[in-house]
Design an enzyme around this catalytic site. Sequence first.
Site, PDB file in Angstrom:
ATOM      1  N   ASP A  51     -21.577   3.774  17.527  1.00 40.79           N
ATOM      2  CA  ASP A  51     -20.576   4.824  17.382  1.00 40.79           C
ATOM      3  C   ASP A  51     -20.661   5.747  18.588  1.00 40.79           C
ATOM      4  O   ASP A  51     -21.773   6.132  18.987  1.00 40.79           O
ATOM      5  CB  ASP A  51     -20.894   5.589  16.087  1.00 40.79           C
ATOM      6  CG  ASP A  51     -19.744   6.438  15.629  1.00 40.79           C
ATOM      7  OD1 ASP A  51     -19.330   7.328  16.402  1.00 40.79           O
ATOM      8  OD2 ASP A  51     -19.256   6.219  14.505  1.00 40.79           O
ATOM      9  N   TYR A 141      -3.594  13.964  13.472  1.00 40.43           N
ATOM     10  CA  TYR A 141      -3.856  12.869  14.425  1.00 40.43           C
ATOM     11  C   TYR A 141      -3.368  13.264  15.829  1.00 40.43           C
ATOM     12  O   TYR A 141      -4.124  13.211  16.802  1.00 40.43           O
ATOM     13  CB  TYR A 141      -3.166  11.584  13.945  1.00 40.43           C
ATOM     14  CG  TYR A 141      -3.072  10.528  15.010  1.00 40.43           C
ATOM     15  CD1 TYR A 141      -4.219   9.959  15.554  1.00 40.43           C
ATOM     16  CD2 TYR A 141      -1.832  10.108  15.504  1.00 40.43           C
ATOM     17  CE1 TYR A 141      -4.132   9.001  16.545  1.00 40.43           C
ATOM     18  CE2 TYR A 141      -1.741   9.149  16.494  1.00 40.43           C
ATOM     19  CZ  TYR A 141      -2.899   8.604  17.015  1.00 40.43           C
ATOM     20  OH  TYR A 141      -2.809   7.665  18.012  1.00 40.43           O
ATOM     21  N   ARG A 221      12.836   4.200  17.352  1.00 41.85           N
ATOM     22  CA  ARG A 221      11.528   4.199  18.003  1.00 41.85           C
ATOM     23  C   ARG A 221      11.580   3.358  19.270  1.00 41.85           C
ATOM     24  O   ARG A 221      12.393   2.452  19.399  1.00 41.85           O
ATOM     25  CB  ARG A 221      10.449   3.607  17.069  1.00 41.85           C
ATOM     26  CG  ARG A 221      10.140   4.470  15.842  1.00 41.85           C
ATOM     27  CD  ARG A 221       9.381   5.734  16.224  1.00 41.85           C
ATOM     28  NE  ARG A 221       9.059   6.565  15.074  1.00 41.85           N
ATOM     29  CZ  ARG A 221       9.869   7.481  14.555  1.00 41.85           C
ATOM     30  NH1 ARG A 221      11.079   7.673  15.056  1.00 41.85           N
ATOM     31  NH2 ARG A 221       9.480   8.221  13.530  1.00 41.85           N
ATOM     32  N   ASP A 285       8.166  12.028   9.736  1.00 39.36           N
ATOM     33  CA  ASP A 285       8.767  11.080  10.683  1.00 39.36           C
ATOM     34  C   ASP A 285       9.885  11.750  11.484  1.00 39.36           C
ATOM     35  O   ASP A 285      10.912  12.135  10.921  1.00 39.36           O
ATOM     36  CB  ASP A 285       9.397   9.890   9.932  1.00 39.36           C
ATOM     37  CG  ASP A 285       8.408   8.763   9.698  1.00 39.36           C
ATOM     38  OD1 ASP A 285       7.332   8.772  10.325  1.00 39.36           O
ATOM     39  OD2 ASP A 285       8.723   7.872   8.884  1.00 39.36           O
TER      40      ASP A 285
HETATM   41  N1  UFG Z   1       9.052   2.410   8.611  1.00 43.08           N
HETATM   42  C1  UFG Z   1       9.827   2.004   7.550  1.00 43.08           C
HETATM   43  N2  UFG Z   1       9.245   1.256   6.585  1.00 43.08           N
HETATM   44  C2  UFG Z   1       7.929   0.894   6.615  1.00 43.08           C
HETATM   45  C3  UFG Z   1       7.144   1.311   7.719  1.00 43.08           C
HETATM   46  C4  UFG Z   1       7.744   2.082   8.702  1.00 43.08           C
HETATM   47  O1  UFG Z   1      11.026   2.302   7.466  1.00 43.08           O
HETATM   48  O2  UFG Z   1       7.468   0.222   5.680  1.00 43.08           O
HETATM   49  C5  UFG Z   1       9.696   3.210   9.683  1.00 43.08           C
HETATM   50  C6  UFG Z   1       9.047   4.572   9.889  1.00 43.08           C
HETATM   51  O3  UFG Z   1       9.618   5.505   9.007  1.00 43.08           O
HETATM   52  C7  UFG Z   1       9.379   4.820  11.354  1.00 43.08           C
HETATM   53  C8  UFG Z   1       9.413   3.432  11.986  1.00 43.08           C
HETATM   54  O4  UFG Z   1       9.550   2.521  10.900  1.00 43.08           O
HETATM   55  O5  UFG Z   1      10.658   5.387  11.457  1.00 43.08           O
HETATM   56  C9  UFG Z   1       8.151   3.102  12.744  1.00 43.08           C
HETATM   57  O6  UFG Z   1       7.025   3.385  11.905  1.00 43.08           O
HETATM   58  P1  UFG Z   1       5.538   3.002  12.275  1.00 43.08           P
HETATM   59  O7  UFG Z   1       4.669   3.451  11.140  1.00 43.08           O
HETATM   60  O8  UFG Z   1       5.459   1.574  12.693  1.00 43.08           O
HETATM   61  O9  UFG Z   1       5.251   3.855  13.578  1.00 43.08           O
HETATM   62  P2  UFG Z   1       5.369   5.444  13.808  1.00 43.08           P
HETATM   63  O10 UFG Z   1       6.563   5.650  14.675  1.00 43.08           O
HETATM   64  O11 UFG Z   1       5.295   6.212  12.562  1.00 43.08           O
HETATM   65  O12 UFG Z   1       3.983   5.699  14.518  1.00 43.08           O
HETATM   66  C10 UFG Z   1       3.775   5.450  15.862  1.00 43.08           C
HETATM   67  C11 UFG Z   1       2.308   5.109  16.098  1.00 43.08           C
HETATM   68  C12 UFG Z   1       1.429   6.306  15.785  1.00 43.08           C
HETATM   69  C13 UFG Z   1       1.936   7.496  16.531  1.00 43.08           C
HETATM   70  C14 UFG Z   1       3.384   7.740  16.224  1.00 43.08           C
HETATM   71  C15 UFG Z   1       3.947   8.872  17.012  1.00 43.08           C
HETATM   72  O13 UFG Z   1       1.920   4.016  15.307  1.00 43.08           O
HETATM   73  O14 UFG Z   1       0.095   6.028  16.168  1.00 43.08           O
HETATM   74  O15 UFG Z   1       4.141   6.583  16.564  1.00 43.08           O
HETATM   75  O16 UFG Z   1       4.729   9.647  16.170  1.00 43.08           O
HETATM   76  F1  UFG Z   1       1.236   8.587  16.156  1.00 43.08           F
END
Ligand code: UFG
Length: 330
Positions: A51, A141, A221, A285
């Site tokens: 670690d 985070y 995204r 989000d």
């Molecule tokens: N989403 C869905 N259904 C799901 C999972 C995700 O609709 O089952 C949507 C989320 O709402 C989001 C998009 O898909 O709009 C992408 O979601 P992710 O969880 O894949 O990724 P995030 O954009 O939430 O997260 C990413 C990185 C994080 C970082 C973040 C920055 O994985 O580490 O961007 O905001 F912090």
Amino acid sequence: MAVLICGGAGYIGSHNVFELIKAGEEVVIVDNLQTGHRKALNPAAKFYEGDIRDAEILDKIFTENKIEAVIHFAANSLVGESVQVPLKYFNNNVYGMQVLLESMVKHGTDKIVFSSTAATYGEPEKIPIEEDDKTFPTNPYGESKLIMERMMKWVSRANGIRFVSLRYFNAAGAIEDGSIGEDHSPETHLIPLILQVPLGKRECITVFGDDYPTPDGTCLRDYIHVIDLAAAHIAALNYLRKGGESNIFNLGNGKGFSVKEMIAAAERVTGQKIKTEIGKRRPGDPARLVASSEKARKILKWTPKFDDVEKIIETAWTWHKNHPDGYADR
Ligand code: UFG
């Protein structure tokens, strides 16, 4: 001289190790295997199970190896979890960075490339996001990663360590031969969850909200391939080797894809209809996260090769199809 990869058994770390070894670098890995996978370790790298909060193991690594530079991926990275248990994030991420920097100062290692995130910006004021835009994280985070960046900034001024912080947008895909890939537990990321439907592991994919102010109402995204991220880390390392000053770069393709567009692209890649339901918004989000990566393109001379979202999903599909239970299958 070796490069120390903290978190080299994780999703993004293991892809970086692969590319560094391909580029002829000597690689030493430290990973506590809390979220990383032993089976993701590259046999050509020297591995220490430990670690980064443990100064003794770092002392051992820095003494037994000539560490020229560090690339730091070792952190917890689940946005939702960070809201529930913020102190886990401040302990592992922030305190981990402190011990790591102390060891670097002690052993005279003066270069670090850091795995940062778009979550440092929070809800963006404009799209595409540039590095000088306001940072106002909306979860622990993102806050922990911003603090880690600031720690590097002050240590660079006091102790002469130079850093490059790479703020990734949505890391996605896998190495093209499908030998390593994404395996989180629990899985929260969109692409692996979508692909669980054609794999028969999930009945349907839930779209988290279709009432956002975007063209089809679902979140946009910027998906960036892990191998392109790895190339950026190597470019950042070489930039520091050439004497480049401490710097921060966004890494993305500069194009936003909606959740619905991603599902449609996955249907084309897999050749299967993917059952979809509309659910509630996921708290925290942002509607749109799209990077301007002009700075990385200009200064690091970095150009993403996977600029087509179907190609990105195709590489993820190769991994998941061959390893439906992730590393448990290998
Ligand atoms: N989403 C869905 N259904 C799901 C999972 C995700 O609709 O089952 C949507 C989320 O709402 C989001 C998009 O898909 O709009 C992408 O979601 P992710 O969880 O894949 O990724 P995030 O954009 O939430 O997260 C990413 C990185 C994080 C970082 C973040 C920055 O994985 O580490 O961007 O905001 F912090």
